[in-house]
Motif scaffolding. Sequence first.
Motif, short mmCIF file in Angstrom:
data_model
loop_
_atom_site.label_atom_id
_atom_site.label_comp_id
_atom_site.label_asym_id
_atom_site.label_seq_id
_atom_site.Cartn_x
_atom_site.Cartn_y
_atom_site.Cartn_z
N SER A 223 0.83 -1.21 0.00
CA SER A 223 0.00 0.00 0.00
C SER A 223 0.86 1.26 0.00
O SER A 223 0.50 2.26 -0.62
N VAL B 261 1.91 1.86 -3.49
CA VAL B 261 0.81 2.45 -4.26
C VAL B 261 0.63 3.91 -3.91
O VAL B 261 0.32 4.74 -4.77
N ASN B 262 0.83 4.26 -2.63
CA ASN B 262 0.69 5.65 -2.20
C ASN B 262 1.71 6.57 -2.86
O ASN B 262 1.49 7.79 -2.92
N LYS B 263 2.81 6.01 -3.33
CA LYS B 263 3.85 6.81 -3.98
C LYS B 263 3.54 7.09 -5.45
O LYS B 263 4.26 7.86 -6.09
N LEU B 264 2.49 6.45 -5.96
CA LEU B 264 2.12 6.70 -7.34
C LEU B 264 1.64 8.14 -7.51
O LEU B 264 1.04 8.72 -6.61
N LYS B 265 1.88 8.71 -8.66
CA LYS B 265 1.48 10.10 -8.93
C LYS B 265 0.42 10.10 -10.03
O LYS B 265 0.69 10.41 -11.18
N LEU B 266 -0.79 9.72 -9.62
CA LEU B 266 -1.90 9.72 -10.57
C LEU B 266 -2.33 11.14 -10.91
O LEU B 266 -2.84 11.40 -11.99
N ASN C 285 -4.10 13.50 -5.13
CA ASN C 285 -3.34 12.30 -5.46
C ASN C 285 -3.36 11.30 -4.31
O ASN C 285 -3.48 10.08 -4.52
N LYS C 286 -3.29 11.82 -3.08
CA LYS C 286 -3.32 10.95 -1.90
C LYS C 286 -4.65 10.20 -1.80
O LYS C 286 -4.68 9.00 -1.53
N ASN D 5 -4.91 7.51 -4.55
CA ASN D 5 -4.13 6.31 -4.21
C ASN D 5 -4.85 5.46 -3.17
O ASN D 5 -4.84 4.22 -3.25
N LEU E 173 -7.59 3.63 -4.85
CA LEU E 173 -7.03 2.56 -5.66
C LEU E 173 -6.72 1.33 -4.80
O LEU E 173 -7.00 0.19 -5.19
N ILE E 174 -6.16 1.56 -3.61
CA ILE E 174 -5.84 0.46 -2.69
C ILE E 174 -7.12 -0.26 -2.27
O ILE E 174 -7.18 -1.50 -2.26
#
Length: 228
Positions: free
Chosen positions: A99, A102-107, A115-116, A119, A122-123
């Motif tokens: 997780s 995944v939190n480091k992804l930059k959607l 973004n936070k 993420n 998404l999780i």
Amino acid sequence: MFIENNTCISHKELAAFIDAISSETTFAQGTLQGTNVSTRWDFSGSFSFVVTVATTIGYGNLAPHTGIGKVVVIAYALIGIPLTFLMLQGIGGRLTQLSHRVNKLKLCSKKPALNKYLNMVLIIVIGVSLLFIVPTILFMKVEGWDLMDAIYYCFVTLSTIGFGDFIPALSENRFSRRADALTVYRIVTYVWILFGLAYVALIISYISNILVRKAEKVEQISRKKIEK
């Protein structure tokens, strides 16, 4: 068959027979209806029993009847339950690391706050899809349950409530006539339970942390007001 082979039985024998039926109500019902019911202590059945004991789900469909069996279950539970919790913590730790990745992804790199939340959604979507939606569809196809029953079973099981009113691979289903497929189906189901328990524990821990932080903020605000 019982009546044909036992035309004259004593009250004691009849009481023992009734006790045997009452302890295996699902098996007795399936026998009367002419359907296949799997309550045998084969490998997959024993594996199911071990998992339900160690995870404290306890469906109640299988239980020891002998004195030695009860002693073995007590000894196993005293050792197996703590070890299972440690294993679930380990699985939960791996899921936490996943997780964090995944939190480091930059959607949405232009808006960090958005973004936070993306993420986090998404999780939740990935976890719910793998541990609730896919199993729900599987149980509907294999067990013949409707949508509500399948979702209900997933929630009751992964929350360790375990009423025992719905149990996979117990009554007749699509794999009843294939022993190898039924065994694999049972094992996969209980492996899903282990990962599902870790995921649900992770979500509950996450919600608890949010509530604790909110409570701490309210406490700080209240303290400042009192001091003023």
